[in-house]
Design a protein around this motif. Structure first.
Motif, PDB file in Angstrom:
ATOM      1  N   VAL A  20       9.225 -21.373  30.092  1.00  0.00           N
ATOM      2  CA  VAL A  20       8.639 -20.463  29.316  1.00  0.00           C
ATOM      3  C   VAL A  20       7.162 -20.557  29.077  1.00  0.00           C
ATOM      4  N   ALA A  23       4.302 -18.647  31.155  1.00  0.00           N
ATOM      5  CA  ALA A  23       3.624 -17.443  30.817  1.00  0.00           C
ATOM      6  C   ALA A  23       2.246 -17.640  30.182  1.00  0.00           C
ATOM      7  N   ASN A 241       9.569  -6.663  37.046  1.00  0.00           N
ATOM      8  CA  ASN A 241       9.286  -8.184  36.687  1.00  0.00           C
ATOM      9  C   ASN A 241      10.035  -8.438  38.361  1.00  0.00           C
ATOM     10  N   GLY A 245       7.177 -10.571  40.105  1.00  0.00           N
ATOM     11  CA  GLY A 245       7.662 -12.095  40.281  1.00  0.00           C
ATOM     12  C   GLY A 245       8.058 -12.910  41.581  1.00  0.00           C
ATOM     13  N   TYR A 251       4.222 -15.592  39.170  1.00  0.00           N
ATOM     14  CA  TYR A 251       4.931 -16.262  38.297  1.00  0.00           C
ATOM     15  C   TYR A 251       4.784 -16.101  36.856  1.00  0.00           C
ATOM     16  N   THR A 255       6.666 -14.050  33.856  1.00  0.00           N
ATOM     17  CA  THR A 255       7.251 -14.889  32.939  1.00  0.00           C
ATOM     18  C   THR A 255       6.869 -14.431  31.544  1.00  0.00           C
TER      19      THR A 255
END
Length: 285
Positions: A20, A23, A241, A245, A251, A255
């Motif tokens: 995570v 992000a 997404n 992505g 990416y 995310t």
């Protein structure tokens, strides 16, 4: 017996949560997660200022709300109708037929609906032509695409969704119906005053889950049915997404979008549970 389940969720659900932090980084595949530079909330700022994201977020909410409005009561009504069938063989046949679509992937169903809804060779448009109506390209018309998504989703899931309500119906004490018949209550009053009140606990839990899943659009369905002509009404967060992505290799941004989506889902779930607990004694915690 419980250990394999725990191990599965640890490996596939909790360990990946480490990713995570992408992000909040300008992720570079060569540098890895740790080596990529930290950029804070820049990905989120880009997301909130992106007109395309606002559009897909709106599409996601609208499509999910349409599905909730039609898809939540449909299994309940279907279960009530099945419960009134006295012929067991016919009841089993109807149940089996209604369950079958659930086990078909959207890859198969997508091809099937493309043929059924084809403006040139589809049987539905053939019927419209015979009635003097111009053929409609349902999957490429912004006026019809959301309706197609709702109807096909309902057709696929109504049978399977009725299982839990049928199970709840079997748990209702038959003596309640016998007492109601003795008091002169007809079928409608039995359903209104015995069946539906007995289903309220299950309906409440299922409604909470349904509200929590409003933001979780059906990627498989939309990805196999949509096209560029209906992006303005059919492009949702998961398909958006996927493009930014996996296709554009952004990416970090993708995310951030996924994390935002999950946060909204948690908020909706908690809010639905809080509201139902305020007005009833039922909830998921």
């Amino acid at each position: 017996m419980f250990i394999p389940v725990v191990v599965f969720y640890i490996i596939f659900c909790y360990v990946p949560m480490y990713g995570v932090i992408i992000a909040f980084k300008d992720y570079n595949f060569a540098k890895g997660i740790i080596g990529s530079s930290w950029i804070g909330f820049e990905n989120f700022e880009r997301m909130f200022h992106s007109e395309s994201f606002v559009q897909v977020f709106t599409n996601t909410l609208l499509i999910s709300l349409y599905k909730l409005i039609t898809g939540f009561p449909a299994p309940i009504i279907f279960a009530l109708l099945l419960n009134e069938l006295w012929n067991r063989k016919f009841k089993k046949v109807v149940q089996t037929i209604s369950y079958l679509p659930y086990f078909l992937s959207w890859v198969v169903l997508g091809g099937m609906f493309m043929q059924l809804l084809s403006p040139s060779s589809g049987p539905i448009n053939a019927v419209l032509k015979s009635m003097g109506i111009q053929p409609i390209f349902f999957l490429a018309d912004v006026k019809w695409f959301r309706s197609v998504l709702v109807v096909t989703s309902l057709w696929k899931g109504v049978g399977w969704g009725s299982i839990i309500y049928l199970a709840a119906l079997t748990g209702i004490d038959p003596e309640l119906y016998e007492a109601a018949i003795m008091d002169g209550a007809g079928k409608w009053k039995q359903v209104l005053h015995i069946t539906i009140p007995s289903l309220i606990p299950v309906m409440t839990i299922m409604f909470i889950f349904a509200v929590g899943g409003v933001i979780n659009d059906d990627f498989d369905q939309i990805f196999n049915l949509y096209n560029e002509a209906v992006y303005s009404v059919g492009d949702v967060i998961s398909t958006y997404n996927y493009r930014v992505g996996l296709i554009s290799n952004e990416y970090g941004y993708s995310t951030a979008v996924g994390l935002f989506k999950n946060i909204i889902a948690i908020v909706l779930l908690a809010a639905a549970n809080y509201i139902t607990k305020r007005f009833s004694e039922y909830g998921i915690w």
